[in-house]
Structure formats: C-alpha cells, structure tokens
Design an enzyme around this catalytic site. Structure first.
Site, PDB file in Angstrom:
ATOM      1  N   LEU A   1      10.203 -60.238 119.937  1.00  0.00           N
ATOM      2  CA  LEU A   1      10.246 -58.774 120.002  1.00  0.00           C
ATOM      3  C   LEU A   1      10.891 -58.336 121.310  1.00  0.00           C
ATOM      4  CD1 LEU A   1       6.796 -57.687 118.501  1.00  0.00           C
ATOM      5  CD2 LEU A   1       9.042 -57.673 117.415  1.00  0.00           C
TER       6      LEU A   1
ATOM      7  N   CYS B   1      22.009 -71.488 115.217  1.00  0.00           N
ATOM      8  CA  CYS B   1      21.155 -71.447 114.015  1.00  0.00           C
ATOM      9  C   CYS B   1      21.002 -70.069 113.383  1.00  0.00           C
ATOM     10  CB  CYS B   1      19.785 -72.014 114.335  1.00  0.00           C
ATOM     11  SG  CYS B   1      19.841 -73.788 114.607  1.00  0.00           S
TER      12      CYS B   1
HETATM   13  P1  NAD Z   1      25.478 -80.864 116.363  1.00  0.00           P
HETATM   14  O1  NAD Z   1      26.788 -80.279 116.007  1.00  0.00           O
HETATM   15  O2  NAD Z   1      24.977 -80.776 117.762  1.00  0.00           O
HETATM   16  O3  NAD Z   1      25.461 -82.405 115.959  1.00  0.00           O
HETATM   17  C1  NAD Z   1      25.940 -82.890 114.753  1.00  0.00           C
HETATM   18  C2  NAD Z   1      26.405 -84.341 114.964  1.00  0.00           C
HETATM   19  O4  NAD Z   1      26.700 -84.913 113.685  1.00  0.00           O
HETATM   20  C3  NAD Z   1      27.676 -84.447 115.800  1.00  0.00           C
HETATM   21  O5  NAD Z   1      27.445 -85.333 116.879  1.00  0.00           O
HETATM   22  C4  NAD Z   1      28.706 -85.027 114.820  1.00  0.00           C
HETATM   23  O6  NAD Z   1      29.652 -85.878 115.418  1.00  0.00           O
HETATM   24  C5  NAD Z   1      27.804 -85.779 113.853  1.00  0.00           C
HETATM   25  N1  NAD Z   1      28.405 -86.064 112.541  1.00  0.00           N
HETATM   26  C6  NAD Z   1      29.148 -85.250 111.760  1.00  0.00           C
HETATM   27  N2  NAD Z   1      29.474 -85.872 110.621  1.00  0.00           N
HETATM   28  C7  NAD Z   1      28.912 -87.094 110.666  1.00  0.00           C
HETATM   29  C8  NAD Z   1      28.864 -88.212 109.775  1.00  0.00           C
HETATM   30  N3  NAD Z   1      29.465 -88.167 108.581  1.00  0.00           N
HETATM   31  N4  NAD Z   1      28.193 -89.309 110.136  1.00  0.00           N
HETATM   32  C9  NAD Z   1      27.582 -89.367 111.342  1.00  0.00           C
HETATM   33  N5  NAD Z   1      27.562 -88.345 112.229  1.00  0.00           N
HETATM   34  C10 NAD Z   1      28.234 -87.230 111.899  1.00  0.00           C
HETATM   35  O7  NAD Z   1      24.429 -80.191 115.367  1.00  0.00           O
HETATM   36  P2  NAD Z   1      22.897 -79.819 115.654  1.00  0.00           P
HETATM   37  O8  NAD Z   1      22.802 -78.576 116.470  1.00  0.00           O
HETATM   38  O9  NAD Z   1      22.163 -81.040 116.108  1.00  0.00           O
HETATM   39  O10 NAD Z   1      22.416 -79.429 114.186  1.00  0.00           O
HETATM   40  C11 NAD Z   1      22.267 -80.402 113.174  1.00  0.00           C
HETATM   41  C12 NAD Z   1      21.544 -79.756 112.009  1.00  0.00           C
HETATM   42  O11 NAD Z   1      20.219 -79.396 112.390  1.00  0.00           O
HETATM   43  C13 NAD Z   1      22.194 -78.471 111.496  1.00  0.00           C
HETATM   44  O12 NAD Z   1      22.028 -78.384 110.117  1.00  0.00           O
HETATM   45  C14 NAD Z   1      21.377 -77.376 112.170  1.00  0.00           C
HETATM   46  O13 NAD Z   1      21.400 -76.173 111.449  1.00  0.00           O
HETATM   47  C15 NAD Z   1      20.008 -77.999 112.174  1.00  0.00           C
HETATM   48  N6  NAD Z   1      19.111 -77.491 113.219  1.00  0.00           N
HETATM   49  C16 NAD Z   1      19.617 -77.305 114.476  1.00  0.00           C
HETATM   50  C17 NAD Z   1      18.781 -76.846 115.484  1.00  0.00           C
HETATM   51  C18 NAD Z   1      19.298 -76.597 116.872  1.00  0.00           C
HETATM   52  O14 NAD Z   1      18.600 -75.966 117.659  1.00  0.00           O
HETATM   53  N7  NAD Z   1      20.486 -77.068 117.221  1.00  0.00           N
HETATM   54  C19 NAD Z   1      17.423 -76.586 115.211  1.00  0.00           C
HETATM   55  C20 NAD Z   1      16.942 -76.820 113.923  1.00  0.00           C
HETATM   56  C21 NAD Z   1      17.807 -77.277 112.936  1.00  0.00           C
END
Ligand code: NAD
Length: 428
Positions: A248, A258
């Site tokens: 808030l 996200c």
């Molecule tokens: P990010 O972009 O930081 O990391 C993703 C990683 O996946 C990268 O290092 C990339 O090189 C790797 N990658 C891509 N394709 C690949 C493959 N085929 N094989 C192996 N590695 C591969 O993403 P993130 O922020 O960690 O988010 C990941 C997921 O989690 C998303 O769906 C996001 O919405 C969700 N999420 C993120 C957060 C957050 O705070 N960042 C919180 C909750 C949920």
C-alpha cells in the site's frame, strides 16, 4: 536427494543454494556458458543479499555443482526444476520457447523416473504442452508437477528459506511424496493441489499485489487534491486486518521482472479462454499512467524542462537487487530525456551504463557527485543509502534545491527544514 535446476537466473540460482543448504545434491544447469563458467569458478552472477555465503558454502561442501550438459545434469536426478525465463511477448502473452526447449532437452536425456517440476511462472496451458513433449521424447517414467515460486528479489534467500507457503501442484501421490520430502525442512504450510491451480495461484498472487499498488496510487492522486497524506491513508487502511499493510505504498508504480509481465500474461491468457479481464487491464493502465502523473509534477516546478539537469537516485527496479528489468526508474528517465532533460544517475549497485539502454545519461560514483549543478533530485529507488544522504552537502552541490520523492521515502518536514522544495506522491 539429487536435484537438478534448469536455468540459473534469479530464481534458479537461489533455488540451487537453498536446496543445497537443505542437504540435497544439487546440479545447476544453464545454456549460458559464460554464466556457468563464472559459477564454477565461484563467482555469483547476481546481486542478492545472503546468496554469496550460501553459494560459497555449498560449492565448497560439494553439494552444489554446475554444468551446461543436459546429459550429465539429468542422468541421476530425482527431481528436475524448470526455472528458465518466461519473458513477455509484444502482445503481452508470455514467451514459452525457453520452457519448451528445456522440457525437450530434459525429456530426451531422461534415463530413470524423475519428478519434473515447472517453477517458472506459466499458465496452465503450458503443462499440457510440456506433457506432450515428454510423451514424444521421454523413454523413462516421469511425473509433471508445478511448484510456483514466491520469492522476492532483494530478500530472495530469506524468502526461500522461510516461504509464506509451499504450493505443490501434482497429479500423483508419488510426486507429492517426493516433493514433500525435499521441502521437509522448511517450516511452511504446504498446499497440495493440481498443477493448474498451482499456476493460477501464482498469477492471482501477483495480479492481486499489482492491484493493491495501482489502487493506492489512484488514492494518492486524490490525496494530492486535498489536504491529505497518502502515508496516513495507507496506514489507516492497512490497519484493517482484512486488508493489511503490505503493498500500500504509493510511488512510481510496479516494475521488475514479474508484476508487469505476469499481469499482461494473465490478461492474454484470459483472452485466449474468451474472457476479457478488463479489471486487470485497468490495473495495468493506472500503472502505466503513474509515470506521466509524476512527470506532471516535475513540469510544474520549472518554467521549461528543456536543458535542465535532474539527478535520478536509484536505477534498479527496487533496492537490494541489480535487476533492471521493467525498472520504473528507467521508464521515467527515458520519458524525461524525450522532454529535453539532461540526466545524471547514481545507483549503489549499477555503476556504469547498462548495455543498450540509457544512451544519453551520465553515471556517477557517488550521490553527491551526481548532484553537482543539478536542478533537482529525483528519488526513484528506495536504497537505504539515500535515506542517510547529507542534505546540507546535497544542497550545496545543487543548482536548485528541489526534491522529487517518487517513493515517498523522505520525511517532507525534514527536507523542507533544510531549505528544499519537496514534491512527493499523494502528500498534498
Ligand atoms: P532469469 O532470466 O534471471 O533466468 C533464466 C535463466 O534461464 C537464464 O540464466 C537463461 O540463460 C536460462 N535458460 C533459458 N533457456 C534455457 C534452457 N533451455 N536451458 C537451460 N537454461 C536456460 O529469470 P528469473 O528471474 O530467474 O525467472 C525465472 C522464472 O521464475 C520466470 O518464469 C519468472 O517469472 C519466475 N519467477 C521469478 C521471480 C523473480 O523474482 N525473478 C520470482 C518468482 C518467479
């Protein structure tokens, strides 16, 4: 338990460290060779408080290893977490290609039964497609499950060690047992449901939090018209236990990797089901308009914006992270640049110009240096360091003592006492 984490970004790398800390043998895999090479050498690739210590501890204990080889990563895994990115596409829907590519590589290398867990934020339709991929490519038995992640960047390690809840989206007793076992040491309520419900819980959570932010930003606009302070309104509102204090805080709106992406994806997913999620579209619209609303305040403070210099303090989308994705500070800066404003930037973590963005801004090594000859200070991210800024010194450095507090971070009375003109959001 042998656990493999696919994708070593913000969620994947934190998950690697946490599961290693819970006593599991963890392999982190990424297709980004440079990232994996750094991780193997002991270099943490993201800034997240508390991560470095856990990471080093388990790299040394041998509980944590890294690879780019799917063959090596999958061969003995009992649980495989998919933590790859799900970035937004132009139409708002999420880009599924990383999840499907990861699923295919896992399926092709699967030699023994494993629980394949989608931790990336995805809509229920993704599970259906991932199942098809496994049906086509996997030779061994498997279960597909979903455990959405609720950690917040900036406090990710603490959030992952002390989760608000653990949601297990499963379709078999066996998968439930395996997932309960690996989370056993975490003290949190466990909700067992279907993968579809688990995925919608994640979208609903982020959409609800985004809604709270847009709601309070709308209330702040009303506060600006009358002698009311949004800080007091938020406090009084949040004291109602049915509503609560969190999310808030009026400001520049929500950013990060996200909330924007997940609200867009939920709107697009609803549309694919034939439902117009008009309500959530309005939440997004309010968020979009909030930057222009803030700029209208800046415009009022000067006869013209052309050629003035503003110092923006804070570039990351929130404090205690190095993540710039969908940062409101960057959106604000780009709009100000278009209006002819010269921009100085200081951020405690981002010390040089990020690649491909913000071509025309000057970066500084300290807040004070960035304030020299500036016509105004714009507080865009609530880094604690800015709370402790020496106002006398700042005023001496600046050409015009004006503070635009886009996060209602400062105490207006203190600021005004030092001879500054103060603009907050919803603080009349
Ligand atoms: P990010 O972009 O930081 O990391 C993703 C990683 O996946 C990268 O290092 C990339 O090189 C790797 N990658 C891509 N394709 C690949 C493959 N085929 N094989 C192996 N590695 C591969 O993403 P993130 O922020 O960690 O988010 C990941 C997921 O989690 C998303 O769906 C996001 O919405 C969700 N999420 C993120 C957060 C957050 O705070 N960042 C919180 C909750 C949920």
């Amino acid at each position: 338990m042998r656990i493999t984490v696919i994708g070593t970004g913000y969620v994947g790398l934190v998950s690697c460290a946490i599961f290693a800390d819970l006593g599991h043998q963890v392999i982190g895999l990424d297709i980004d060779r440079e990232k994996i090479n750094k991780l193997k050498k002991g270099q943490v690739t993201i800034y997240e408080p508390g991560l470095e210590t856990l990471f080093q501890k388990h790299l040394n204990s041998g509980n944590l290893t890294f690879t780019t080889s799917y063959k090596q990563a999958i061969k003995d895994a009992k649980v495989v977490f998919i933590c790859v990115g799900t970035p937004p596409k132009k139409d708002g829907s999420y880009d599924s290609k990383y999840v499907y590519a990861a699923a295919k590589s896992i399926a092709k290398n699967l030699k023994n039964y494993a629980v394949i867990v989608i931790k990336s934020t995805v809509p229920p339709s993704t599970t259906v497609k991932v199942k098809e991929i496994f049906k086509t490519h996997a030779k061994a038995k498997y279960d597909i499950a979903s455990t959405p992640e609720f950690l917040r960047e900036g406090s990710a390690v603490n959030d992952a060690l002390h989760p608000s809840r653990i949601v297990l989206g499963v379709e078999s007793k066996k998968a439930e047992q395996v997932l309960r076992l690996i989370h056993k040491k975490l003290k949190a309520e466990v909700l067992v449901t279907t993968p579809q419900s688990a995925q919608l819980i994640k979208y609903a959570s982020n959409a609800m939090l985004a809604t709270k932010i847009s709601f309070i930003n709308s209330m702040a606009i009303i506060c600006d018209q009358v002698n009311a302070d949004i800080k007091d309104v938020s406090l009084g509102l949040g004291l109602d236990p049915r509503i609560g204090q969190s999310f808030l805080e009026a400001g520049l709106g929500y950013g990060g990797s996200c909330f924007p992406k997940d609200t867009w994806a939920l709107i697009a997913y609803a549309a694919s089901l034939g439902y117009d999620f008009n309500f959530l579209k309005q939440v997004d619209q309010v968020n979009h308009d909030q930057i222009d609303y803030f700029i209208s305040k800046i415009k009022k403070a000067y006869p013209s914006l052309k050629g003035i210099t503003l110092t923006v303090l804070g570039l990351t989308f929130k404090p205690n992270t190095d993540d710039l994705r969908e940062s409101r500070s960057i959106v604000l800066i780009n709009k100000l640049l278009k209006l002819g404003v010269k921009i100085n930037v200081y951020d405690p973590i981002i010390k040089s110009k990020p690649k491909d963005i913000l071509t025309n801004v000057k970066f500084f090594d300290s807040a004070y240096l960035s304030l020299i000859n500036s016509d105004g200070l714009v507080l865009a991210t609530k880094w604690q360091e800015f709370k402790d800024i020496n106002l006398k010194k700042a005023k001496r450095a600046m050409r015009n003592p004006v503070i635009f507090d886009a996060r209602n971070f400062f105490n207006p009375t203190t600021i005004k006492k030092q001879g500054f003109t103060y603009y907050g959001i919803g603080r009349s």
